[in-house]
Design an enzyme around this catalytic site. Sequence first.
Site, mmCIF file in Angstrom:
data_model
loop_
_atom_site.group_PDB
_atom_site.id
_atom_site.type_symbol
_atom_site.label_atom_id
_atom_site.label_comp_id
_atom_site.label_asym_id
_atom_site.label_seq_id
_atom_site.Cartn_x
_atom_site.Cartn_y
_atom_site.Cartn_z
ATOM 1 N N ILE A 14 1.293 -8.337 6.311
ATOM 2 C CA ILE A 14 1.918 -9.608 5.952
ATOM 3 C C ILE A 14 3.411 -9.613 6.276
ATOM 4 O O ILE A 14 3.961 -10.645 6.671
ATOM 5 C CB ILE A 14 1.658 -9.991 4.468
ATOM 6 C CG1 ILE A 14 1.934 -11.478 4.257
ATOM 7 C CG2 ILE A 14 2.481 -9.152 3.498
ATOM 8 C CD1 ILE A 14 1.111 -12.401 5.100
ATOM 9 N N LYS A 90 2.315 -12.137 -3.302
ATOM 10 C CA LYS A 90 1.262 -12.344 -4.276
ATOM 11 C C LYS A 90 0.244 -11.200 -4.166
ATOM 12 O O LYS A 90 0.122 -10.620 -3.087
ATOM 13 C CB LYS A 90 0.576 -13.696 -4.131
ATOM 14 C CG LYS A 90 0.108 -14.072 -2.721
ATOM 15 C CD LYS A 90 -0.914 -13.263 -1.976
ATOM 16 C CE LYS A 90 -2.234 -12.937 -2.571
ATOM 17 N NZ LYS A 90 -3.165 -12.355 -1.552
HETATM 18 P P1 NAP Z 1 -0.694 -3.564 4.229
HETATM 19 O O1 NAP Z 1 -0.945 -4.001 5.650
HETATM 20 O O2 NAP Z 1 -1.477 -2.418 3.707
HETATM 21 O O3 NAP Z 1 0.863 -3.290 4.096
HETATM 22 C C1 NAP Z 1 1.445 -2.641 3.009
HETATM 23 C C2 NAP Z 1 2.575 -1.777 3.550
HETATM 24 O O4 NAP Z 1 3.276 -1.196 2.442
HETATM 25 C C3 NAP Z 1 2.079 -0.622 4.421
HETATM 26 O O5 NAP Z 1 2.888 -0.486 5.572
HETATM 27 C C4 NAP Z 1 2.240 0.561 3.492
HETATM 28 O O6 NAP Z 1 2.399 1.785 4.171
HETATM 29 C C5 NAP Z 1 3.483 0.175 2.771
HETATM 30 N N1 NAP Z 1 3.725 0.971 1.571
HETATM 31 C C6 NAP Z 1 2.837 1.686 0.838
HETATM 32 N N2 NAP Z 1 3.465 2.283 -0.184
HETATM 33 C C7 NAP Z 1 4.789 1.964 -0.080
HETATM 34 C C8 NAP Z 1 5.929 2.284 -0.840
HETATM 35 N N3 NAP Z 1 5.866 3.047 -1.939
HETATM 36 N N4 NAP Z 1 7.124 1.786 -0.449
HETATM 37 C C9 NAP Z 1 7.218 1.000 0.651
HETATM 38 N N5 NAP Z 1 6.150 0.667 1.405
HETATM 39 C C10 NAP Z 1 4.946 1.119 1.035
HETATM 40 O O7 NAP Z 1 -0.960 -4.785 3.232
HETATM 41 P P2 NAP Z 1 -0.687 -6.340 3.507
HETATM 42 O O8 NAP Z 1 -1.909 -6.991 4.042
HETATM 43 O O9 NAP Z 1 0.567 -6.515 4.220
HETATM 44 O O10 NAP Z 1 -0.602 -6.851 1.994
HETATM 45 C C11 NAP Z 1 0.518 -6.554 1.188
HETATM 46 C C12 NAP Z 1 0.580 -7.631 0.123
HETATM 47 O O11 NAP Z 1 0.737 -8.893 0.778
HETATM 48 C C13 NAP Z 1 -0.704 -7.735 -0.713
HETATM 49 O O12 NAP Z 1 -0.403 -7.960 -2.053
HETATM 50 C C14 NAP Z 1 -1.418 -8.948 -0.147
HETATM 51 O O13 NAP Z 1 -2.146 -9.660 -1.136
HETATM 52 C C15 NAP Z 1 -0.256 -9.800 0.318
HETATM 53 N N6 NAP Z 1 -0.656 -10.714 1.389
HETATM 54 C C16 NAP Z 1 -1.363 -10.253 2.467
HETATM 55 C C17 NAP Z 1 -1.804 -11.159 3.445
HETATM 56 C C18 NAP Z 1 -2.566 -10.712 4.661
HETATM 57 O O14 NAP Z 1 -2.993 -11.576 5.441
HETATM 58 N N7 NAP Z 1 -2.763 -9.423 4.901
HETATM 59 C C19 NAP Z 1 -1.523 -12.516 3.305
HETATM 60 C C20 NAP Z 1 -0.761 -12.932 2.204
HETATM 61 C C21 NAP Z 1 -0.348 -12.022 1.259
HETATM 62 P P3 NAP Z 1 1.089 2.729 4.437
HETATM 63 O O15 NAP Z 1 0.102 1.851 5.139
HETATM 64 O O16 NAP Z 1 1.622 3.847 5.257
HETATM 65 O O17 NAP Z 1 0.591 3.122 3.070
#
Ligand code: NAP
Length: 308
Positions: A14, A90
């Site tokens: 995201i 969120k």
């Molecule tokens: P994601 O792709 O797994 O991204 C999360 C990132 O945070 C990863 O790069 C992860 O690194 C990193 N991370 C993990 N632990 C951390 C720490 N302690 N400090 C700093 N960074 C850290 O997840 P995402 O899809 O972006 O989703 C994240 C949030 O956004 C969720 O709550 C989701 O509901 C929301 N969201 C997502 C979408 C979507 O389409 N994906 C849309 C709207 C909202 P590692 O992978 O190396 O652990």
Amino acid sequence: MTPLRLAVVGLGKIARDQHLPSIAAMPAITLVAAADPNATLDGVPHFASLDDLLRNGPPIDAVALCTPPQMRGAQAAAALAAGKHVLLEKPPGATVSAIAPLTEVARVSGKTLFASWHARFAPAVEPARAFLAQREIRSVHVIWKEDVRVWHPGQAWIWQPGGFGVFDPGINALSIVTRILPRPFFLTRAELAFPSNCAAPIAADLDFTDAAGLAIRAEFDFRQTGAQSWDIAVETDQGRLTLSAGGAKLTHDGQVLVDEKKVAYPAIYRRFVELIARSESDVDLAPLVHVADAFMLGRRIVVDAFEE
Ligand code: NAP
């Protein structure tokens, strides 16, 4: 006006799809640092953790927390304690009670805490709210079904405790429904389907009602292949209102009222800047409360193990 010096924490899907392009397009914000255990951004100072960034990084005014929900509460607390404004992706946290201490610190310190609900910024949501304010509502049916393998590839956190499973997208629907309906509503029945190898549900079937006995039904499923469904149908005394494509399209008895592809995140950042200028916070927990209720009331069934 001096641009807001922002750090993005969590450089995952995201952050890259929405936050970084929206920030880059906003003169009122400058991206000055990023924190992520592994991922980096060309030309932007990188830190392996938020603590490292707060200790050793350049001066910042605010953070955008785009990490998984399980760690977001502690990160928000650390950022607020360091005197930073905080934008929360969120859902705002992995528990409901984690949020009140944050709002209290923000209030006392005069910092902004913004629990963003991106789906509420979709172009047809406010028109739907205005339409429904003038009508008698007879029933609501939410169908929010998507393919987890397409939208959350390799995201192990989503299946762990606090990861929300299908409520990760489902809470987007709840954030819209809590915005467009004129009265509060509450859960009366829930069935949650847990894969045998996961701590979070892959599907949920929910019934809600309100003080007037309105029937609100929601079906969430992460196993949808092919066409994806992000639709809310509302029967009223003056016909059927359909909010579809995740809030991008609005039709009334088949007549298109809104159909826009506009993305929500620039509006989220405009709101964040506005809140900071007014020394205000914006934290609405209603969607999160409904999810917590579903975990409390829901009958649990076990389904096939989930394999990536
Ligand atoms: P994601 O792709 O797994 O991204 C999360 C990132 O945070 C990863 O790069 C992860 O690194 C990193 N991370 C993990 N632990 C951390 C720490 N302690 N400090 C700093 N960074 C850290 O997840 P995402 O899809 O972006 O989703 C994240 C949030 O956004 C969720 O709550 C989701 O509901 C929301 N969201 C997502 C979408 C979507 O389409 N994906 C849309 C709207 C909202 P590692 O992978 O190396 O652990």
